[in-house]
Every structure is written in structure tokens, then in C-alpha cells.
Motif scaffolding. Sequence first.
Motif, PDB file in Angstrom:
ATOM      1  N   LEU A 100      41.838  46.126  38.891  1.00 46.40           N
ATOM      2  CA  LEU A 100      41.446  45.018  38.030  1.00 46.40           C
ATOM      3  C   LEU A 100      41.219  43.762  38.871  1.00 46.40           C
ATOM      4  O   LEU A 100      42.146  43.208  39.444  1.00 46.40           O
ATOM      5  N   LEU A 101      39.972  43.310  38.968  1.00 45.32           N
ATOM      6  CA  LEU A 101      39.634  42.116  39.748  1.00 45.32           C
ATOM      7  C   LEU A 101      39.797  40.832  38.947  1.00 45.32           C
ATOM      8  O   LEU A 101      40.199  39.807  39.488  1.00 45.32           O
ATOM      9  N   ASN A 102      39.446  40.868  37.658  1.00 46.19           N
ATOM     10  CA  ASN A 102      39.497  39.683  36.828  1.00 46.19           C
ATOM     11  C   ASN A 102      40.062  40.076  35.468  1.00 46.19           C
ATOM     12  O   ASN A 102      39.366  40.690  34.659  1.00 46.19           O
ATOM     13  N   ALA A 103      41.337  39.707  35.223  1.00 45.98           N
ATOM     14  CA  ALA A 103      41.999  40.113  33.986  1.00 45.98           C
ATOM     15  C   ALA A 103      41.373  39.446  32.760  1.00 45.98           C
ATOM     16  O   ALA A 103      41.261  40.073  31.704  1.00 45.98           O
ATOM     17  N   LYS A 104      40.945  38.195  32.886  1.00 46.86           N
ATOM     18  CA  LYS A 104      40.357  37.481  31.754  1.00 46.86           C
ATOM     19  C   LYS A 104      39.079  38.172  31.262  1.00 46.86           C
ATOM     20  O   LYS A 104      38.864  38.327  30.072  1.00 46.86           O
ATOM     21  N   GLU A 105      38.239  38.611  32.180  1.00 48.76           N
ATOM     22  CA  GLU A 105      36.988  39.289  31.843  1.00 48.76           C
ATOM     23  C   GLU A 105      37.146  40.810  31.767  1.00 48.76           C
ATOM     24  O   GLU A 105      36.197  41.511  31.461  1.00 48.76           O
ATOM     25  N   ARG A 106      38.326  41.324  32.098  1.00 50.66           N
ATOM     26  CA  ARG A 106      38.607  42.765  32.178  1.00 50.66           C
ATOM     27  C   ARG A 106      37.604  43.466  33.099  1.00 50.66           C
ATOM     28  O   ARG A 106      37.084  44.531  32.795  1.00 50.66           O
TER      29      ARG A 106
END
Length: 131
Positions: A100-106
Motif C-alpha cells: 500500500l503506497l497511499n492509504a488515503k487513495e488506497r
Amino acid sequence: MSQYFPIGDDVFAYRVIGKEMIGDTPEYEFVTPDLRGADWNKYRGNSMYQAEVEYRHKFSTLWSGVAFAGAAVVQNDDRQVNSAVQTEVIPSAGIGVRYLLNAKERFTIGVDAAVSKMGNTSFYIRFGEAF
């Protein structure tokens, strides 16, 4: 059509695709399966139907794994075309890992390995999910 079913922290997903060419289709316009592991250049025709399932398991906050399987049917009604299949069923299955690189954008990055008919093995680097 795709659908997703949460199972705790995990996800079960499936997709079904159908493509049909109508009329006198030139060979370069033939449809191909969108199935991991399938050789898209080998399997093409004027119609294609496929189904694929995927199970996404979360190992930690950042790491997850996937297991997937599917099958496609490619048909070619034009018997004059030599380089396309007449009717072929293509099974496929594989596994992968995601980070997971960006949790906000999934937004995830990952690697998949898939095996299909005749032992064809393919490897993929993914940005996001397959579907």
C-alpha cells in the motif's frame, strides 16, 4: 461487470466481461481476453467471454496478498482466418503480493504471477488492482 465483497479486512471480488464484434470484422480488430496469464496475441476472435475471481488477504497495514483464477472463451465464426482460434477455452490462475503506497487513495503497487493453458507463465508489475 465487477463486484466486491468485504470479508473482515479481506475482499472477495469477481468480474465478468463479454465482447462481441458484429459484421465483417478485420483480423486486426479481433477481441482478446483480458485475463492474467493468457497470451492475448494467440487467443483472439470475433467474440470473447470471461469470468475471473480474486481473493485479497491483508497481512498487515501495508502488505496484502491475492489469489486469482478465471477462464475465457474465445470464438471465431470466420473460418477463413487462419491466425485466429475457432473456439478455445483458456483457464488461468495465479498469486500476487501488494504494498500500500497511499492509504488515503488506497493505491497499491504489486507483483503477480499467473499460469494459463499450455503452461504459459506470465509476470506482472501492477499499479492499483487488476479490477
